[in-house]
Design an enzyme around this catalytic site. Sequence first.
Site, PDB file in Angstrom:
ATOM      1  N   THR A  27       0.829  -1.208   0.000  1.00 47.56           N
ATOM      2  CA  THR A  27       0.000   0.000   0.000  1.00 47.56           C
ATOM      3  C   THR A  27       0.861   1.254   0.000  1.00 47.56           C
ATOM      4  OG1 THR A  27      -0.137  -0.099   2.421  1.00 47.56           O
ATOM      5  CG2 THR A  27      -1.906  -1.151   1.165  1.00 47.56           C
ATOM      6  N   SER A 267       5.805   8.041  10.848  1.00 45.23           N
ATOM      7  CA  SER A 267       4.767   7.493   9.979  1.00 45.23           C
ATOM      8  C   SER A 267       5.022   7.844   8.527  1.00 45.23           C
ATOM      9  CB  SER A 267       3.393   8.037  10.399  1.00 45.23           C
ATOM     10  OG  SER A 267       2.396   7.701   9.454  1.00 45.23           O
ATOM     11  N   LYS A 268       4.683   6.897   7.645  1.00 39.10           N
ATOM     12  CA  LYS A 268       4.814   7.149   6.206  1.00 39.10           C
ATOM     13  C   LYS A 268       3.827   8.213   5.740  1.00 39.10           C
ATOM     14  CE  LYS A 268       1.794   3.200   5.083  1.00 39.10           C
ATOM     15  NZ  LYS A 268       1.721   1.903   4.397  1.00 39.10           N
ATOM     16  N   ARG A 269       2.876   8.579   6.601  1.00 40.17           N
ATOM     17  CA  ARG A 269       1.908   9.618   6.231  1.00 40.17           C
ATOM     18  C   ARG A 269       2.517  11.015   6.282  1.00 40.17           C
ATOM     19  NH1 ARG A 269      -0.910   6.014   9.523  1.00 40.17           N
ATOM     20  NH2 ARG A 269      -2.622   4.894   8.504  1.00 40.17           N
ATOM     21  N   GLU A 270       3.703  11.148   6.883  1.00 37.60           N
ATOM     22  CA  GLU A 270       4.311  12.467   7.036  1.00 37.60           C
ATOM     23  C   GLU A 270       4.584  13.131   5.695  1.00 37.60           C
ATOM     24  OE1 GLU A 270       7.470  13.143   9.841  1.00 37.60           O
ATOM     25  OE2 GLU A 270       6.898  11.391  11.007  1.00 37.60           O
TER      26      GLU A 270
END
Length: 560
Positions: A27, A267-270
């Site tokens: 993902t 987090s990879k969301r950063e």
Amino acid sequence: MVDSTLRHSSVQASSPRVVTRFAPSPTGYLHIGGARTALFNWLLAKKTGGKFILRIEDTDLKRNTPTATQQVIDDLRWLGITWDEGPEVDGPNAPYFQSQRRETYDKYIRQLLEQGRAYYCFESTEELGQLRGQAEAQKKGFIYQRPAVLPTEKDVEKAKAEGKPVTIRFAMPEGTIIINDLVRGEVSFNTAELGDFIIIKSDGFPTYNFACVIDDHLMGITHVIRGQEHLMNTPGQQALWQALGFGNPPQYAHMSVTISESGGKLSKRERPQTLRKAIKARTDTDFNLNELAGVGGLSADEMKDFLKGESVPDVPAIEAMAKYLGISLPEINVVDFFKSGYIPEAMVNFIALLGWSTGDTREVMPLDELIAAFDITRLTKSNSLFDRGKLVAYNTEHLKMLPKEKLLAHFKAYLKIVDSPVAKADDETLLRLIKICEGARTLADIEHKTKFLFTADDRIEFDEKAVQKVLLKDNGLAMLKLVRDKLAAMAELTEQGIEDMLRALAEEHKVGLGKVAQPLRVAITGSTISPPIFDSVQMLGKERTLKRIDNAVQKFADTK
């Protein structure tokens, strides 16, 4: 009640060979947390002479990204984490993509349905949302209520005819489930507070919690090291394990959280969050949102969904839009650190010490020492800090430690991925660049310091602060003209000859060497940062050096 204590003694007696796995979902790209999970499982297998398996858990078709799987594979190999079984290696447990194993999962679903340990459900997403809303209004946690009479196959046919979604839930047993975690000790769960969970989605694909149990059993996994966020998944997985008659499950070790320097969970969301925030902050009237969407290959609707936080584009789209806007995104994914000039030996060393202790004072360690020192019992409960300053220090030390052949290979790979003009140089030249930049913190430092050698003479970009501080202050241009005359008079440019000339000129004018060398450095590089000036001039050559001096004098002679 599940007897977790029996599980641990049984695993060690019947499975003397350790088998671990890393099972990423494609993902997104491999981030630092995933790399740490892979590394610890790999280290345990290597330390014990066991086996390490790579498995791709790609059953979430809506969230899978087209570039992620190959990038994960490439990143693991860059780190030096190899697998005994998995994609591009094969093995006795193939296939290693869960999307290709549906027939296997169907077999075990039928078993659970026939035993009454699983049942069909027909609620839509909206209906489940309403049930959750009712629970929240009553200040209760949402627990799915199992029907008194389980639906039949006829009910399934009817639901499908009516266009209703059909899912399958696992019927959790009553009682307490005990997990003897290798990091957190004994953890108890009351199944009444967990509820029945979906194991087959409406698209027919299994959920993570179901598929990983089947695959861990069939692949003989003995130990699972993973992040603590998966601890809440463990009781359901363990209950499934026993319901299917698989015996004792693997030993689990749930690692601590890695905290970013800003205080939140790394987090990879950063990266998408940073881009989203920057886009929303744009107030300039000529900013065209649709044009930016086109840069990222997004439609107008996809851009709107991204800005609302309802979707995240694929990584290349994020990077393309950030580059277009001139935004620097934080390094989170492994490939980000590759592109920033870190070397894999330093990354592995640094990641290994996030939530694990060697048991002594050692910090900077080569891979063979990490393998020899690894002990799963020294995984820590406390959170670890992703200290970028320490990573830079590790990288600096490992750059010094590496054999020149390996360092050259890393440098060439880096130059290729960042599409640097320095990549045009031959191996002998690259090795010299590495040598004269001794003490560099990253490969990016070396590239940045030496790129001027591979830039056209009339395309040098001058740093404004360097020009003001060096060329336009304290007669910098006048000194540069004197240096130019001295260089022009030299028959041959050697490092020693250049040094002798510059030192003699400084002594003649009773100034420090910097007052002579810095104007020359700014003229030929555009900045105050370069390798030693003697090497820089010698490698650039007499003709190009004089031309750049002339260009600088002409460009800034009339500047006040």
